[in-house]
Design a protein around this motif. Structure first.
Motif, short mmCIF file in Angstrom:
data_model
loop_
_atom_site.label_atom_id
_atom_site.label_comp_id
_atom_site.label_asym_id
_atom_site.label_seq_id
_atom_site.Cartn_x
_atom_site.Cartn_y
_atom_site.Cartn_z
N ILE A 64 0.84 -1.20 0.00
CA ILE A 64 0.00 0.00 0.00
C ILE A 64 0.88 1.26 0.00
CG2 ILE A 64 -1.84 1.25 1.21
CD1 ILE A 64 -2.76 -1.48 2.34
N ASP A 66 11.56 2.47 4.64
CA ASP A 66 11.20 1.06 4.82
C ASP A 66 12.47 0.27 5.12
OD1 ASP A 66 10.23 -1.76 4.26
OD2 ASP A 66 8.47 -0.68 3.54
N TYR A 70 -2.22 -9.57 16.21
CA TYR A 70 -2.13 -8.50 15.20
C TYR A 70 -3.26 -7.50 15.41
CZ TYR A 70 -2.69 -6.49 10.46
OH TYR A 70 -2.85 -5.65 9.38
N ILE A 86 -7.09 -5.42 1.49
CA ILE A 86 -6.73 -4.66 0.28
C ILE A 86 -5.92 -5.59 -0.63
CG2 ILE A 86 -5.73 -2.51 -0.55
CD1 ILE A 86 -7.94 -2.22 1.70
N LYS A 137 -1.86 -12.65 0.88
CA LYS A 137 -3.24 -12.75 1.36
C LYS A 137 -4.06 -13.59 0.39
CE LYS A 137 -3.04 -9.12 4.35
NZ LYS A 137 -3.79 -7.97 4.71
P1 NAD Z 1 3.25 -4.68 3.52
O1 NAD Z 1 3.77 -5.78 4.39
O2 NAD Z 1 3.34 -4.84 2.05
O3 NAD Z 1 3.93 -3.29 3.92
C1 NAD Z 1 4.39 -3.02 5.21
C2 NAD Z 1 5.81 -2.52 5.06
O4 NAD Z 1 6.31 -2.16 6.36
C3 NAD Z 1 6.78 -3.57 4.49
O5 NAD Z 1 7.39 -3.11 3.30
C4 NAD Z 1 7.79 -3.75 5.61
O6 NAD Z 1 9.12 -3.97 5.15
C5 NAD Z 1 7.68 -2.43 6.35
N1 NAD Z 1 8.21 -2.55 7.70
C6 NAD Z 1 7.97 -3.54 8.59
N2 NAD Z 1 8.70 -3.35 9.70
C7 NAD Z 1 9.41 -2.21 9.49
C8 NAD Z 1 10.37 -1.51 10.27
N3 NAD Z 1 10.73 -1.95 11.48
N4 NAD Z 1 10.92 -0.39 9.76
C9 NAD Z 1 10.57 0.06 8.53
N5 NAD Z 1 9.67 -0.58 7.73
C10 NAD Z 1 9.11 -1.70 8.22
O7 NAD Z 1 1.73 -4.46 3.97
P2 NAD Z 1 0.57 -3.62 3.28
O8 NAD Z 1 -0.41 -4.60 2.77
O9 NAD Z 1 1.13 -2.60 2.39
O10 NAD Z 1 -0.09 -2.94 4.57
C11 NAD Z 1 0.22 -1.61 4.95
C12 NAD Z 1 -0.47 -1.31 6.28
O11 NAD Z 1 -1.88 -1.51 6.15
C13 NAD Z 1 -0.01 -2.20 7.42
O12 NAD Z 1 0.05 -1.44 8.60
C14 NAD Z 1 -1.12 -3.21 7.54
O13 NAD Z 1 -1.21 -3.75 8.84
C15 NAD Z 1 -2.33 -2.39 7.16
N6 NAD Z 1 -3.42 -3.24 6.64
C16 NAD Z 1 -3.28 -3.82 5.43
C17 NAD Z 1 -4.30 -4.63 4.97
C18 NAD Z 1 -4.21 -5.31 3.63
O14 NAD Z 1 -5.16 -5.99 3.27
N7 NAD Z 1 -3.13 -5.16 2.87
C19 NAD Z 1 -5.46 -4.83 5.74
C20 NAD Z 1 -5.54 -4.22 6.98
C21 NAD Z 1 -4.53 -3.39 7.42
#
Ligand code: NAD
Length: 333
Positions: free
Chosen positions: A15, A34, A151, A181, A194
């Motif tokens: 995202i 990141d 989580y 998403i 997912k």
């Molecule tokens: P994603 O895992 O693709 O992105 C999360 C990013 O955070 C990763 O690139 C990861 O490397 C980075 N990250 C993790 N730990 C880190 C750290 N210590 N320092 C720096 N970067 C770090 O996930 P996403 O699908 O893009 O989700 C983005 C956000 O949306 C998250 O908070 C997730 O919980 C939330 N979310 C996503 C969904 C979904 O369906 N994708 C649903 C509900 C909530």
């Protein structure tokens, strides 16, 4: 919009990398941060920093004074195979909480204009999601709290953390609860993917007439929102006066079996489904968009089928490229 500065945390993820592109297209100066670069191409950010946001010194380095907007997507997360086995609970809670504790603190210290926090529908109580045909996920149903995963508990804690900073220190926060998403440039293999991506990959791996495996009986229900819709809703929320929390999701609820059938139709393949035991999460979940419709006038503009029609060919192409690379690597040995 010219001259606005944004920090996107988790900009190497699914995202976050889409949000960076959107903000750039709107004329923002964007810094992405990141642990890793985006997996599927270069970041569109003006400045991309590899840093660990669990550490104070990273925040000191990446968050400039008077940044207009911070988008906090960084989290230790994955799909059901990552979140619901219990094997990663300590990391999920500790890593994400550390990131959010610093994010709230530094956002106040550096006087940022607004901070957006991506919470999740996983924070809703499990007892309201036992009937697959009638899950309750309106924003007001969060308490008494009973998320079905650590989580979800961390998400709920961090929502409260941001609102506490808002009350006590005047931090302007915007909180959304995302519901599944999906889309292109999302994780599609490796264990953190997912359901939509995993099913697209499984279908792509099979020849017509083959078989795919689904965790559980496939009658568990969910809704899925295409990435572009999510980005649009987040932008509207950040520009609005509504702090949230609001659901950002689709109300088109399907069973996992139905989604598998849709993907097979898109792929032009007829496959049989084998149900196996595996982590599943709650029995039913659907977004309730009454509040976001009222507050932002937002609703998804495309169907699940439309979104899958873009995602399946992308994953199919990734799989073919991956198979080619693996073949070449084996040939080299
Ligand atoms: P994603 O895992 O693709 O992105 C999360 C990013 O955070 C990763 O690139 C990861 O490397 C980075 N990250 C993790 N730990 C880190 C750290 N210590 N320092 C720096 N970067 C770090 O996930 P996403 O699908 O893009 O989700 C983005 C956000 O949306 C998250 O908070 C997730 O919980 C939330 N979310 C996503 C969904 C979904 O369906 N994708 C649903 C509900 C909530």
């Amino acid at each position: 919009m010219e001259g606005k500065r944004a920090l996107v945390c988790g900009a190497g993820g699914f995202i976050g990398s889409h949000m960076v592109r959107r903000l750039r297209s709107e004329g923002y100066w964007v810094r992405g941060v990141d642990l890793k670069n985006p997996e599927f191409g270069l970041s569109a950010a003006n400045d991309f920093v590899i840093a660990d946001l669990r550490l104070r010194e990273s925040w000191e380095a990446v968050l400039d004074e008077d940044t207009n907007e911070v988008y906090q997507f960084a989290a230790d997360m994955g799909g059901a195979g990552y979140i619901f086995t219990g094997d990663h609970d300590a990391h999920v809670m500790h890593n994400s909480a550390m990131i959010n504790l610093h994010a709230a603190d530094f956002a106040v210290q550096r006087k940022v204009g607004k901070i957006f926090y991506s919470s999740s529908a996983c924070m809703y109580p499990a007892y309201n999601q036992e009937d697959p045909q009638n899950p309750k996920c309106a924003e007001g149903t969060a308490y008494p709290a009973a998320p079905d995963s650590e989580y979800g508990w961390e998400k709920l804690f961090s929502e409260r953390l941001y609102f506490a900073f808002s009350r006590n220190f005047g931090l302007k926060v915007r909180v959304a609860r995302f519901h599944n998403i999906f889309g292109i440039e999302g994780t599609w293999r490796g264990g953190r993917e997912k359901a939509p991506a995993a099913l697209c990959r499984k279908v792509a791996e099979q020849q017509d007439g083959g078989e795919i495996e689904i965790w559980g009986d496939g009658l568990q229900t969910r809704s899925f929102l295409y990435i572009d819709e999510c980005i649009e809703a987040v932008r509207r929320l950040v520009q609005s006066d509504c702090p949230g929390p609001v659901n950002i999701g689709s109300e088109e609820m399907v069973t996992i079996n139905q989604m598998a059938e849709m993907i097979m139709k898109i792929a032009g393949k007829k496959l049989s489904i084998k149900h196996i035991s595996g982590p599943m999460g709650v029995r039913g979940r659907n977004s309730d968009n009454k509040l976001i419709r009222k507050e932002l006038g937002w609703a998804p503009s495309q169907s699940l089928y439309d979104g899958l029609s873009k995602t399946y060919p992308w994953i199919d192409a990734r799989l073919k490229a991956y198979r080619e690379e693996t073949k070449e690597a084996v040939a080299r040995v």
